[in-house]
Design an enzyme around this catalytic site. Sequence first.
Site: not given
Ligand SMILES: O=C(O)c1ccccc1N[C@@H]1O[C@H](COP(=O)(O)O)[C@@H](O)[C@H]1O
Length: 218
Positions: A8, A132
């Site tokens: 992502c 999440d």
């Molecule tokens: O990635 C971003 O900046 C974001 C912004 C707003 C909503 C969702 C976002 N990301 C999502 O969050 C998961 C987990 O992130 P991490 O691996 O803990 O950094 C990511 O995979 C997106 O689906």
Amino acid sequence: MTTKAKICGLSTPETVKTAFDGGAAYLGFVFFARSPRNVEPETAQRLVEPVRGRGVATVAVTVDPDDALVDRLMATMRPDLIQVHGKETPTRVREIAQRSGVGVIKAFSVSTAADVDQALAYETVAEQFLFDARPVEGQGGTSSLPGGTGARFDWSLLEGRRFSRPHFLAGGLDPWNVGAAVAASGAPLVDVSSGVERGPGLKDPALITAFLDAVKRA
Ligand SMILES: O=C(O)c1ccccc1N[C@@H]1O[C@H](COP(=O)(O)O)[C@@H](O)[C@H]1O
């Protein structure tokens, strides 16, 4: 069972190619102005063109998107799925699915078992679920984002849970912990953003490849 991965917050042709070549099942692009991963819909359109129709699902990641954003995404990037990472109600998720004509991934912020239970109200309107970590409020930096913060939750909250929709585990995953996360949660799908970066919004091709290799071994 084979675990599938979503990379992502992609924003460059190089990292899209690395994720695709490494076997990612989903490629995510963030449309949220406060995120260091934010891209314009027209940029995402250019980024997905080389992989369109090649067996990978493209995902537009949004937070409480209004109709104008949904329409703009469908006129440009044409994602296979829209992820909604805000406070969208089941009614709003249904509207987004009907308006866009594509499936919706509904994200939930999790710190307790009750947070996981929220998904049950979305079983008839969302195509997939994503769990999440609940963001920490008011600390500035990336912690003020609804996702992409690198925060984790207790993976065992998903253990043994059955949903009528496929579900992602997300939040603080990286190449070194994703194997344990899959084992503890039983999640069929995993999602990563900051765990494959060398700085906020800067995806590292070597970490993307290492993550996808770790998922294949999980
Ligand atoms: O990635 C971003 O900046 C974001 C912004 C707003 C909503 C969702 C976002 N990301 C999502 O969050 C998961 C987990 O992130 P991490 O691996 O803990 O950094 C990511 O995979 C997106 O689906």
